[in-house]
Design a protein around this motif. Structure first.
Motif, PDB file in Angstrom:
ATOM      1  N   THR A 243      40.216  30.154  46.906  1.00  0.00           N
ATOM      2  CA  THR A 243      39.037  29.575  46.269  1.00  0.00           C
ATOM      3  C   THR A 243      38.957  30.047  44.820  1.00  0.00           C
ATOM      4  N   LEU A 244      37.921  29.603  44.114  1.00  0.00           N
ATOM      5  CA  LEU A 244      37.728  30.004  42.723  1.00  0.00           C
ATOM      6  C   LEU A 244      37.568  31.515  42.587  1.00  0.00           C
ATOM      7  N   THR A 245      36.873  32.143  43.518  1.00  0.00           N
ATOM      8  CA  THR A 245      36.605  33.579  43.424  1.00  0.00           C
ATOM      9  C   THR A 245      37.513  34.432  44.301  1.00  0.00           C
ATOM     10  N   ALA A 246      38.413  33.769  45.032  1.00  0.00           N
ATOM     11  CA  ALA A 246      39.385  34.492  45.858  1.00  0.00           C
ATOM     12  C   ALA A 246      40.645  33.644  45.951  1.00  0.00           C
ATOM     13  N   GLY A 247      41.348  33.553  44.812  1.00  0.00           N
ATOM     14  CA  GLY A 247      42.510  32.692  44.724  1.00  0.00           C
ATOM     15  C   GLY A 247      43.813  33.433  44.949  1.00  0.00           C
ATOM     16  N   LEU A 248      44.874  32.662  45.221  1.00  0.00           N
ATOM     17  CA  LEU A 248      46.197  33.225  45.461  1.00  0.00           C
ATOM     18  C   LEU A 248      47.233  32.349  44.779  1.00  0.00           C
ATOM     19  N   ALA A 249      48.139  32.967  44.023  1.00  0.00           N
ATOM     20  CA  ALA A 249      49.245  32.264  43.379  1.00  0.00           C
ATOM     21  C   ALA A 249      50.533  32.972  43.784  1.00  0.00           C
ATOM     22  N   ALA A 250      51.520  32.214  44.288  1.00  0.00           N
ATOM     23  CA  ALA A 250      52.740  32.832  44.807  1.00  0.00           C
ATOM     24  C   ALA A 250      53.972  32.041  44.405  1.00  0.00           C
ATOM     25  N   GLY A 251      55.040  32.768  44.057  1.00  0.00           N
ATOM     26  CA  GLY A 251      56.294  32.140  43.681  1.00  0.00           C
ATOM     27  C   GLY A 251      56.203  31.487  42.320  1.00  0.00           C
ATOM     28  N   GLY A 252      57.230  30.688  41.990  1.00  0.00           N
ATOM     29  CA  GLY A 252      57.218  29.958  40.741  1.00  0.00           C
ATOM     30  C   GLY A 252      58.563  29.972  40.037  1.00  0.00           C
ATOM     31  N   ASP A 253      58.598  29.301  38.904  1.00  0.00           N
ATOM     32  CA  ASP A 253      59.793  29.154  38.080  1.00  0.00           C
ATOM     33  C   ASP A 253      59.552  29.885  36.757  1.00  0.00           C
ATOM     34  N   LEU A 254      60.472  30.816  36.437  1.00  0.00           N
ATOM     35  CA  LEU A 254      60.337  31.641  35.242  1.00  0.00           C
ATOM     36  C   LEU A 254      61.075  31.068  34.031  1.00  0.00           C
ATOM     37  N   PHE A 255      61.512  29.810  34.106  1.00  0.00           N
ATOM     38  CA  PHE A 255      62.200  29.191  32.967  1.00  0.00           C
ATOM     39  C   PHE A 255      61.433  29.448  31.668  1.00  0.00           C
ATOM     40  N   PRO A 256      62.105  29.836  30.567  1.00  0.00           N
ATOM     41  CA  PRO A 256      63.548  29.810  30.318  1.00  0.00           C
ATOM     42  C   PRO A 256      64.296  31.094  30.665  1.00  0.00           C
ATOM     43  N   SER A 257      63.693  31.990  31.415  1.00  0.00           N
ATOM     44  CA  SER A 257      64.416  33.196  31.827  1.00  0.00           C
ATOM     45  C   SER A 257      65.626  32.810  32.675  1.00  0.00           C
ATOM     46  N   PRO A 258      66.781  33.482  32.501  1.00  0.00           N
ATOM     47  CA  PRO A 258      67.963  33.167  33.322  1.00  0.00           C
ATOM     48  C   PRO A 258      67.707  33.374  34.814  1.00  0.00           C
ATOM     49  N   SER A 259      66.896  34.374  35.167  1.00  0.00           N
ATOM     50  CA  SER A 259      66.529  34.612  36.568  1.00  0.00           C
ATOM     51  C   SER A 259      65.238  33.853  36.841  1.00  0.00           C
ATOM     52  N   ARG A 260      65.363  32.600  37.294  1.00  0.00           N
ATOM     53  CA  ARG A 260      64.220  31.706  37.305  1.00  0.00           C
ATOM     54  C   ARG A 260      63.323  31.840  38.533  1.00  0.00           C
ATOM     55  N   ALA A 261      63.874  32.168  39.701  1.00  0.00           N
ATOM     56  CA  ALA A 261      63.063  32.187  40.925  1.00  0.00           C
ATOM     57  C   ALA A 261      62.170  33.419  40.961  1.00  0.00           C
ATOM     58  N   SER A 262      60.863  33.188  40.987  1.00  0.00           N
ATOM     59  CA  SER A 262      59.902  34.294  41.020  1.00  0.00           C
ATOM     60  C   SER A 262      59.399  34.531  42.441  1.00  0.00           C
ATOM     61  N   ASN A 263      59.246  35.806  42.805  1.00  0.00           N
ATOM     62  CA  ASN A 263      58.601  36.133  44.081  1.00  0.00           C
ATOM     63  C   ASN A 263      57.216  36.716  43.856  1.00  0.00           C
ATOM     64  N   ALA A 264      56.727  36.616  42.612  1.00  0.00           N
ATOM     65  CA  ALA A 264      55.436  37.216  42.259  1.00  0.00           C
ATOM     66  C   ALA A 264      54.288  36.615  43.065  1.00  0.00           C
ATOM     67  N   THR A 265      53.412  37.491  43.537  1.00  0.00           N
ATOM     68  CA  THR A 265      52.162  37.086  44.169  1.00  0.00           C
ATOM     69  C   THR A 265      51.028  37.710  43.378  1.00  0.00           C
ATOM     70  N   GLU A 266      50.021  36.917  43.042  1.00  0.00           N
ATOM     71  CA  GLU A 266      48.853  37.428  42.331  1.00  0.00           C
ATOM     72  C   GLU A 266      47.581  36.927  42.992  1.00  0.00           C
ATOM     73  N   GLU A 267      46.561  37.780  42.970  1.00  0.00           N
ATOM     74  CA  GLU A 267      45.253  37.441  43.531  1.00  0.00           C
ATOM     75  C   GLU A 267      44.227  37.350  42.411  1.00  0.00           C
TER      76      GLU A 267
END
Length: 323
Positions: A63-87
């Motif tokens: 939700t707006l006050t309890a959100g979750l973002a996970a994974g992603g693309d780090l382009f233009p970094s050569p190591s593009r696959a992200s495993n980052a999780t943020e709350e």
């Protein structure tokens, strides 16, 4: 000419000061300032604190006050696959335990403490069928989706969700869909339209909606009633990979960014309308998002965008210009 009394069946009140506890749509004449005023719902965007890791093709939940973002693309970094999780707590972002397999276009849904994400593109070995579940502290393996893809779409909760296929190698953009209730995935009727890659989805296993898709971008909209898909009012602009996942329900959702990158479009269950408010930062490539149709955040975007914005609809007094 129609008057306010003809339309509303009421006369405009003459008041020496603006009233308190005003109802939406109420109109009055302020005799002190000599102005005609009305209470309206005003839509606006505002800046919020940045994400810690700028990226796009992100999985969203919460939700707006309890959100979750996970994974992603780090382009233009050569190591593009992200495993980052943020709350997200409605104010700032905090790093959490990363997903087991870093990947882009991680299809996900649920809450900040009970999320599910499936498939995606790890940038090694092709697309994946892997599903992972989050309990608010860590990710664990779940039941794999039958077909590997990227840009798939998921809506519902951790224990009862629907997954719509995205892009397969080839390329191919099928219309297949699956459901799970706390366990194995089973096939459900396919959507009427293919190319649902990067669509924006919301709802439950009994009442869902899928908006747009690609490639190329599509404007089709379909609604799920628990047993079948039906075509609905088309999106105003062909669009995909916008913010909009976890931003509402089948009958009330918002889509922000994508194509064009700053536009906010709102669904009321029967029609789409373009908001007078817009994003300050162009968003494409599936940024993170969560909330309701009237209050949500958008964060991330292509390439390596860290900016976060919030959209809100709130009562405001407006002066009416009479010519």
């Amino acid at each position: 000419m129609a008057t306010y009394q003809n339309i509303k069946g009421l006369r405009v009140k003459y008041l020496s000061a603006d009233p308190s506890n005003i109802a939406d749509g109420e109109v009055w004449y302020n005799t002190t300032s000599g102005t005609l005023k009305a209470q309206v719902l005003k839509e606006s965007t505002s800046s919020a604190n940045n994400m810690n890791t700028g990226r796009y093709a992100i999985g969203s939940a919460g939700t707006l006050t309890a959100g979750l973002a996970a994974g992603g693309d780090l382009f233009p970094s050569p190591s593009r696959a992200s495993n980052a999780t943020e709350e997200y707590d409605g104010t700032s972002w905090a790093s959490a335990t990363g997903i087991g397999t870093g990947r882009s276009f991680f299809a996900s849904c649920g809450t900040q403490t009970a999320a599910i994400g499936s498939t995606g593109y790890p940038f090694s070995g092709g697309t994946t069928t892997a599903t992972e579940e989050y309990n608010g502290a860590s990710w664990s393996s779940g039941t794999a989706v039958p077909t590997a893809c990227e840009g798939g779409n998921q809506f519902g909760i951790q224990t009862a969700s629907i997954f719509i296929e995205g892009g397969l190698s080839g390329p191919s953009y099928p219309s297949s869909a699956y459901t799970q209730t706390g366990g194995a995935w089973t096939s459900i009727p396919s959507l009427n339209n293919d190319k649902n890659y990067g669509a924006m989805t919301n709802g439950t296993t009994a009442a869902g909606i899928s908006v747009g898709g690609g490639n190329p971008q599509q404007d089709h909209v379909e609604e799920w009633d628990g047993s079948t898909w039906s075509n609905s009012t088309a999106f105003p602009t062909a669009n995909y990979n916008a913010a909009g996942n976890s931003c509402g329900t089948q009958t009330a959702m918002s889509v922000a960014g994508g194509t064009p990158g700053t536009q906010i479009t709102i669904w009321d269950g029967s029609a789409w309308s373009i908001s007078p408010a817009s994003l300050a930062t162009s968003r494409s490539g599936r940024p993170a998002s969560a909330g309701t149709s009237t209050a949500f955040y958008v964060s991330g975007g292509s390439p390596q965008v860290v900016a976060t914005e919030e959209f809100s609809t709130a009562p405001a007094v407006e002066t009416i210009t009479v010519s």
